[in-house]
Scaffold this active site. Structure first.
Site, mmCIF file in Angstrom:
data_model
loop_
_atom_site.group_PDB
_atom_site.id
_atom_site.type_symbol
_atom_site.label_atom_id
_atom_site.label_comp_id
_atom_site.label_asym_id
_atom_site.label_seq_id
_atom_site.Cartn_x
_atom_site.Cartn_y
_atom_site.Cartn_z
ATOM 1 N N GLY A 18 -4.447 -2.595 -6.066
ATOM 2 C CA GLY A 18 -3.563 -2.426 -4.878
ATOM 3 C C GLY A 18 -4.080 -3.405 -3.648
ATOM 4 C CB VAL A 70 -6.697 -0.601 0.293
ATOM 5 C CG1 VAL A 70 -8.279 -0.211 1.002
ATOM 6 C CG2 VAL A 70 -5.895 -0.423 1.479
ATOM 7 C CE1 TYR A 90 1.290 7.771 1.440
ATOM 8 C CE2 TYR A 90 1.577 7.587 3.951
ATOM 9 C CZ TYR A 90 0.915 7.269 2.611
ATOM 10 O OH TYR A 90 0.041 6.363 2.523
ATOM 11 C CE LYS A 124 -2.285 9.299 -0.105
ATOM 12 N NZ LYS A 124 -3.350 8.523 0.000
ATOM 13 N N PRO A 150 -7.176 6.514 7.350
ATOM 14 C CG PRO A 150 -7.504 4.856 5.398
ATOM 15 C CD PRO A 150 -7.213 6.488 5.841
ATOM 16 C CG ASN A 158 0.453 2.150 10.670
ATOM 17 O OD1 ASN A 158 -0.096 3.170 10.965
ATOM 18 N ND2 ASN A 158 1.699 1.855 10.274
ATOM 19 C CD1 TRP A 192 14.753 -2.521 10.471
ATOM 20 C CD2 TRP A 192 14.196 -0.813 9.563
ATOM 21 N NE1 TRP A 192 15.220 -2.745 9.298
ATOM 22 C CE2 TRP A 192 14.732 -1.335 8.619
ATOM 23 C CE3 TRP A 192 13.473 0.387 9.412
ATOM 24 C CZ2 TRP A 192 14.927 -0.970 7.490
ATOM 25 C CZ3 TRP A 192 13.612 1.034 8.176
ATOM 26 C CH2 TRP A 192 14.290 0.336 7.211
HETATM 27 N N1 LIG Z 1 -1.160 0.229 3.385
HETATM 28 C C1 LIG Z 1 -1.585 1.081 4.584
HETATM 29 O O1 LIG Z 1 -0.922 0.535 5.827
HETATM 30 C C2 LIG Z 1 -2.254 2.178 4.363
HETATM 31 C C3 LIG Z 1 -2.526 2.873 5.564
HETATM 32 C C4 LIG Z 1 -3.293 4.106 5.683
HETATM 33 C C5 LIG Z 1 -3.662 4.463 4.423
HETATM 34 N N2 LIG Z 1 -3.519 3.989 3.137
HETATM 35 C C6 LIG Z 1 -3.858 4.343 1.950
HETATM 36 O O2 LIG Z 1 -4.787 3.554 1.360
HETATM 37 C C7 LIG Z 1 -4.523 3.586 -0.121
HETATM 38 C C8 LIG Z 1 -4.293 2.426 -0.701
HETATM 39 O O3 LIG Z 1 -2.998 1.867 -0.236
HETATM 40 P P1 LIG Z 1 -2.520 0.407 -0.620
HETATM 41 O O4 LIG Z 1 -1.637 -0.189 0.619
HETATM 42 O O5 LIG Z 1 -3.494 -0.262 -1.150
HETATM 43 O O6 LIG Z 1 -1.452 0.819 -1.842
HETATM 44 P P2 LIG Z 1 -0.807 -0.199 -2.757
HETATM 45 O O7 LIG Z 1 -1.137 -1.532 -2.927
HETATM 46 O O8 LIG Z 1 0.778 0.157 -3.192
HETATM 47 O O9 LIG Z 1 -1.653 0.252 -4.101
HETATM 48 C C9 LIG Z 1 -1.798 1.611 -4.446
HETATM 49 C C10 LIG Z 1 -2.174 1.338 -6.134
HETATM 50 O O10 LIG Z 1 -1.847 2.794 -6.594
HETATM 51 C C11 LIG Z 1 -1.620 2.590 -7.886
HETATM 52 N N3 LIG Z 1 -0.939 3.890 -8.555
HETATM 53 C C12 LIG Z 1 0.380 4.413 -7.924
HETATM 54 N N4 LIG Z 1 0.908 5.189 -8.826
HETATM 55 C C13 LIG Z 1 -0.136 5.466 -9.747
HETATM 56 C C14 LIG Z 1 -0.258 6.219 -10.681
HETATM 57 N N5 LIG Z 1 0.933 7.040 -11.133
HETATM 58 N N6 LIG Z 1 -1.199 6.242 -11.539
HETATM 59 C C15 LIG Z 1 -2.162 5.526 -11.407
HETATM 60 N N7 LIG Z 1 -2.176 4.363 -10.359
HETATM 61 C C16 LIG Z 1 -0.985 4.466 -9.527
HETATM 62 C C17 LIG Z 1 -0.862 1.215 -8.181
HETATM 63 O O11 LIG Z 1 -1.726 0.902 -9.316
HETATM 64 P P3 LIG Z 1 -0.941 -0.136 -10.403
HETATM 65 O O12 LIG Z 1 -1.024 -1.494 -9.755
HETATM 66 O O13 LIG Z 1 -2.122 -0.124 -11.589
HETATM 67 O O14 LIG Z 1 0.176 0.369 -10.911
HETATM 68 C C18 LIG Z 1 -1.174 0.620 -7.113
HETATM 69 O O15 LIG Z 1 -2.034 -0.820 -7.105
HETATM 70 C C19 LIG Z 1 -3.543 4.746 -0.497
HETATM 71 O O16 LIG Z 1 -4.088 6.024 -0.601
HETATM 72 C C20 LIG Z 1 -2.723 4.836 1.023
HETATM 73 O O17 LIG Z 1 -2.199 5.903 1.133
HETATM 74 C C21 LIG Z 1 -2.412 2.916 3.346
#
Ligand SMILES: NC(=O)c1ccc[n+]([C@@H]2O[C@H](COP(=O)([O-])OP(=O)(O)OC[C@H]3O[C@@H](n4cnc5c(N)ncnc54)[C@H](OP(=O)(O)O)[C@@H]3O)[C@@H](O)[C@H]2O)c1
Length: 322
Positions: free
Chosen positions: A16, A18, A139, A143, A166, A168, A210
């Site tokens: 993903g 991060v 959500y 968490k 973390p 945004n 938005w």
């Molecule tokens: N993005 C932000 O702004 C933000 C801010 C604060 C916290 N976070 C936290 O940081 C973390 C990473 O976020 P991100 O933005 O990198 O998310 P992301 O790009 O959507 O990546 C999430 C990954 O989770 C995996 N996933 C989803 N459902 C799954 C399942 N049922 N079984 C196994 N794997 C699964 C997917 O893997 P596959 O590709 O293999 O399907 C996907 O690559 C999360 O915990 C999020 O809550 C993010």
């Protein structure tokens, strides 16, 4: 201090946004036993699949990034899915890995767990002083429940789980799909497209954003976040949650004007208050991270935005050539 090079590290969500940055950094440090299983092979919502995955890789450390995530629109359309999957993935991993004698579990939480009206800057001790903003509450609460689970498991089983919050995030490899994206990639894409479409230019393109432009947000560059997660994995052993942020608060109006300038778009913009604002203000107190594991963000919003825009423009050019 854990020497990560010696460990067997399993990163969920490693492909993903991060996860890519984090795994690149771990590889650069020389971590050879790094496992990044995909959801197609191990669906973490399925307890048996989690048990199979742990048996296959036998990790000593798990960094749990996998999640169902998205912007306000995606959260509003999927409240049930976001609550269920985010809760159940964490519950399955923590319970199954407890039985394996894991050395450390790192849960990546979210700023969406904070109460809607938290005094700014958000301090970790205020996490439970109210209900989160409605659009992202399922959500955020799912968490946040995992923080309680980790603290309970630490008390009862001596399970070493740490919890990071973390703010945004933004940066290269972010999600630029307007249906599910967060605010920075959405704004970058809208301004770039408005600046490039000939018809839009001819009629004086107006980008619609938005909300009413008043909310504030704090943004952390994704590489800084990955560095924070690594520093915590190496050095932090506490039960208390730790914020990861940049400490820089910006209003949506100022962000829009900054992104318009940095993309060089000629388009004007307007805020549509018929769409939700989300949480009124967001900015974290990051002093605990600095005290506990010496981490602080190093990328300014301007620099991070420039790098993100350059990356997105290169991606578009690449797609255009294909
Ligand atoms: N993005 C932000 O702004 C933000 C801010 C604060 C916290 N976070 C936290 O940081 C973390 C990473 O976020 P991100 O933005 O990198 O998310 P992301 O790009 O959507 O990546 C999430 C990954 O989770 C995996 N996933 C989803 N459902 C799954 C399942 N049922 N079984 C196994 N794997 C699964 C997917 O893997 P596959 O590709 O293999 O399907 C996907 O690559 C999360 O915990 C999020 O809550 C993010």
């Amino acid at each position: 201090m854990i020497d990560l090079v010696q460990e067997r590290i399993l990163v969920t969500g490693g492909a993903g946004f991060v996860g890519r940055q984090l795994c690149d950094m771990l590889r650069d440090r020389g971590c050879k036993n790094l496992f990044t299983p995909r959801s197609a092979d191990y669906d973490l919502v399925d307890r048996a699949a989690v048990a199979r995955m742990l048996a296959a890789f036998n990790p000593s450390i798990i960094i749990h990034l996998a999640a169902k995530v998205g912007g306000i629109g995606a959260n509003r359309e999927n409240p049930g899915l976001y609550f269920h999957d985010n809760l159940v993935m964490g519950v399955n991993l923590i319970e199954e890995s407890r039985k394996t004698g894991l050395k450390k579990f790192v849960q990546v939480g979210t700023v969406c767990a904070y109460p809607k009206f938290t005094p700014v800057p958000f301090r970790e001790d205020d996490l439970w002083n109210g209900f989160p903003e409605e659009t992202n509450a399922p959500y955020g609460v799912a968490k946040k429940a995992l923080l309680v689970m980790l603290q309970a498991y630490r008390a009862q089983y001596g399970y070493n789980g740490i919890y990071l919050l973390p703010v945004n995030l933004y940066g290269p490899w972010d999600n630029f799909d307007l249906k599910t994206s967060h605010v920075i990639p959405a704004m970058i894409r809208k301004f770039i497209e408005a600046g490039q479409e000939p018809q839009a230019q001819a009629r004086g393109a107006v980008v619609e954003l938005w909300g009413d432009g008043s909310p504030t947000r704090e943004f952390l560059y994704v590489r800084d976040c990955a560095q924070g997660i690594i520093a915590a994995t190496e050095q932090y052993e506490g039960a208390a949650p730790v914020n990861l942020g940049s400490g820089q608060e910006v209003s949506m109006k100022d962000l829009a004007s900054k992104i318009r300038e940095l993309t060089g778009a000629k388009a004007d913009y307007t805020f549509n208050p018929n769409y939700p604002n989300g949480q009124p203000r967001r900015c974290l107190d990051t002093s605990r991270a600095e005290e506990a594991f010496g981490w602080r963000a190093s990328t300014t919003l301007d620099d991070g935005l420039k790098q993100t825009i350059a990356w997105y423009q290169a991606q578009r050019a690449e797609q255009g050539r294909r």
